[in-house]
Design a protein around this motif. Structure first.
Motif, mmCIF file in Angstrom:
data_model
loop_
_atom_site.group_PDB
_atom_site.id
_atom_site.type_symbol
_atom_site.label_atom_id
_atom_site.label_comp_id
_atom_site.label_asym_id
_atom_site.label_seq_id
_atom_site.Cartn_x
_atom_site.Cartn_y
_atom_site.Cartn_z
ATOM 1 N N ALA A 29 41.948 -6.096 37.647
ATOM 2 C CA ALA A 29 41.106 -5.723 36.509
ATOM 3 C C ALA A 29 40.923 -6.910 35.570
ATOM 4 N N LEU A 30 42.002 -7.638 35.321
ATOM 5 C CA LEU A 30 41.911 -8.842 34.477
ATOM 6 C C LEU A 30 40.994 -9.883 35.099
ATOM 7 N N GLU A 31 41.082 -10.043 36.410
ATOM 8 C CA GLU A 31 40.279 -11.048 37.107
ATOM 9 C C GLU A 31 38.782 -10.798 36.972
ATOM 10 N N THR A 32 38.387 -9.562 36.731
ATOM 11 C CA THR A 32 36.957 -9.264 36.611
ATOM 12 C C THR A 32 36.345 -9.898 35.369
ATOM 13 N N GLY A 33 37.168 -10.110 34.348
ATOM 14 C CA GLY A 33 36.683 -10.709 33.112
ATOM 15 C C GLY A 33 35.927 -9.767 32.200
ATOM 16 N N ILE A 34 35.807 -8.501 32.550
ATOM 17 C CA ILE A 34 35.042 -7.592 31.686
ATOM 18 C C ILE A 34 35.915 -6.582 30.929
ATOM 19 N N PHE A 35 37.214 -6.618 31.183
ATOM 20 C CA PHE A 35 38.096 -5.669 30.511
ATOM 21 C C PHE A 35 39.045 -6.409 29.568
ATOM 22 N N PRO A 36 39.210 -5.927 28.347
ATOM 23 C CA PRO A 36 40.153 -6.565 27.430
ATOM 24 C C PRO A 36 41.596 -6.316 27.884
ATOM 25 N N ILE A 37 42.396 -7.355 27.857
ATOM 26 C CA ILE A 37 43.775 -7.262 28.353
ATOM 27 C C ILE A 37 44.556 -6.156 27.646
ATOM 28 N N LEU A 65 41.030 6.648 39.943
ATOM 29 C CA LEU A 65 39.969 6.917 38.990
ATOM 30 C C LEU A 65 40.082 5.903 37.861
ATOM 31 N N LEU A 66 38.969 5.284 37.503
ATOM 32 C CA LEU A 66 38.917 4.357 36.373
ATOM 33 C C LEU A 66 38.060 4.990 35.295
ATOM 34 N N ARG A 67 38.636 5.139 34.114
ATOM 35 C CA ARG A 67 37.880 5.616 32.961
ATOM 36 C C ARG A 67 37.639 4.414 32.056
ATOM 37 N N ILE A 68 36.371 4.168 31.721
ATOM 38 C CA ILE A 68 36.039 3.043 30.846
ATOM 39 C C ILE A 68 35.136 3.515 29.718
ATOM 40 N N GLY A 69 35.099 2.727 28.662
ATOM 41 C CA GLY A 69 34.203 3.002 27.549
ATOM 42 C C GLY A 69 32.795 2.525 27.863
ATOM 43 N N GLU A 70 31.868 2.943 27.049
ATOM 44 C CA GLU A 70 30.468 2.556 27.203
ATOM 45 C C GLU A 70 30.289 1.068 26.896
ATOM 46 N N GLY A 71 29.155 0.528 27.340
ATOM 47 C CA GLY A 71 28.799 -0.826 26.927
ATOM 48 C C GLY A 71 28.679 -1.845 28.041
ATOM 49 N N ARG A 72 29.049 -1.504 29.246
ATOM 50 C CA ARG A 72 28.916 -2.451 30.360
ATOM 51 C C ARG A 72 27.751 -2.002 31.237
ATOM 52 N N ASP A 73 26.916 -2.958 31.622
ATOM 53 C CA ASP A 73 25.767 -2.574 32.444
ATOM 54 C C ASP A 73 26.206 -2.247 33.864
ATOM 55 N N LEU A 74 25.304 -1.615 34.603
ATOM 56 C CA LEU A 74 25.615 -1.157 35.949
ATOM 57 C C LEU A 74 26.034 -2.307 36.859
ATOM 58 N N ALA A 75 25.340 -3.424 36.790
ATOM 59 C CA ALA A 75 25.672 -4.565 37.663
ATOM 60 C C ALA A 75 27.095 -5.044 37.405
ATOM 61 N N ARG A 77 29.593 -3.294 36.098
ATOM 62 C CA ARG A 77 30.525 -2.248 36.546
ATOM 63 C C ARG A 77 30.683 -2.273 38.059
ATOM 64 N N LYS A 78 29.572 -2.408 38.775
ATOM 65 C CA LYS A 78 29.633 -2.429 40.239
ATOM 66 C C LYS A 78 30.402 -3.653 40.739
ATOM 67 N N LYS A 79 30.146 -4.809 40.156
ATOM 68 C CA LYS A 79 30.841 -6.036 40.570
ATOM 69 C C LYS A 79 32.342 -5.923 40.309
ATOM 70 N N ALA A 80 32.701 -5.442 39.132
ATOM 71 C CA ALA A 80 34.122 -5.290 38.789
ATOM 72 C C ALA A 80 34.784 -4.250 39.684
ATOM 73 N N GLY A 81 34.115 -3.112 39.868
ATOM 74 C CA GLY A 81 34.672 -2.060 40.711
ATOM 75 C C GLY A 81 34.865 -2.519 42.141
ATOM 76 N N GLN A 82 33.894 -3.231 42.666
ATOM 77 C CA GLN A 82 33.995 -3.732 44.039
ATOM 78 C C GLN A 82 35.168 -4.702 44.173
ATOM 79 N N HIS A 83 35.355 -5.552 43.155
ATOM 80 C CA HIS A 83 36.465 -6.518 43.194
ATOM 81 C C HIS A 83 37.818 -5.793 43.249
ATOM 82 N N VAL A 84 38.002 -4.842 42.363
ATOM 83 C CA VAL A 84 39.276 -4.106 42.318
ATOM 84 C C VAL A 84 39.474 -3.337 43.621
ATOM 85 N N PHE A 85 38.429 -2.643 44.089
ATOM 86 C CA PHE A 85 38.537 -1.871 45.331
ATOM 87 C C PHE A 85 38.849 -2.771 46.515
ATOM 88 N N ASP A 86 38.176 -3.910 46.616
ATOM 89 C CA ASP A 86 38.416 -4.820 47.739
ATOM 90 C C ASP A 86 39.846 -5.337 47.739
#
Length: 132
Positions: A29-37, A65-75, A77-86
């Protein structure tokens, strides 16, 4: 507020180090760069009672299941989700070689109007970073 909840079948206890799984998800999750530590939470919940497919006791599952707050665009979210899932999927490759393992990952966006939070961790991490 990236909160990861991992439910898993109890029959994985002897085959998976869940502490390692939780840490892998946190780091990914940290590696994605879109989530605050300071907002990352990862928890694993052992499911003692479950039924899978035709009821075979050898079948196992892990559902994240990942619950996140609003504010991140679909692209993003998909990139971050794919990274964590992979990363998680690769870590669990040996289970896919066994008979009957299922892995799932879903992302849910919390509506800010109906989501309340209070957190002192962010301020603590900022202060520690400033003062070493």
């Amino acid at each position: 507020m990236p909160h990861f909840t991992i439910e898993y079948s109890a029959n994985l206890d002897d085959r998976v180090d869940m502490r390692a799984v939780v840490e892998l998800v946190r780091v990914s999750a940290l590696e994605t760069g879109i989530f605050p530590i300071g907002g990352i939470r990862v928890r694993a919940i052992r499911c003692e009672t479950y039924a899978i497919a035709d009821g075979r006791e050898s079948f196992s599952f892990m559902a994240m299941l990942l619950r996140i707050g609003e504010g991140r665009d679909l692209a993003a979210r998909k990139k971050a989700g794919q990274h964590v899932f992979d990363r998680l999927s690769h870590h669990l490759d040996p289970l896919f070689a066994d008979e009957g393992f299922a892995l799932s990952f879903d992302m849910m966006i919390n509506d800010k109007e109906t989501s309340w939070k209070r957190n002192s961790i962010h301020d603590l991490l900022i202060a520690e970073a400033r003062h070493g």
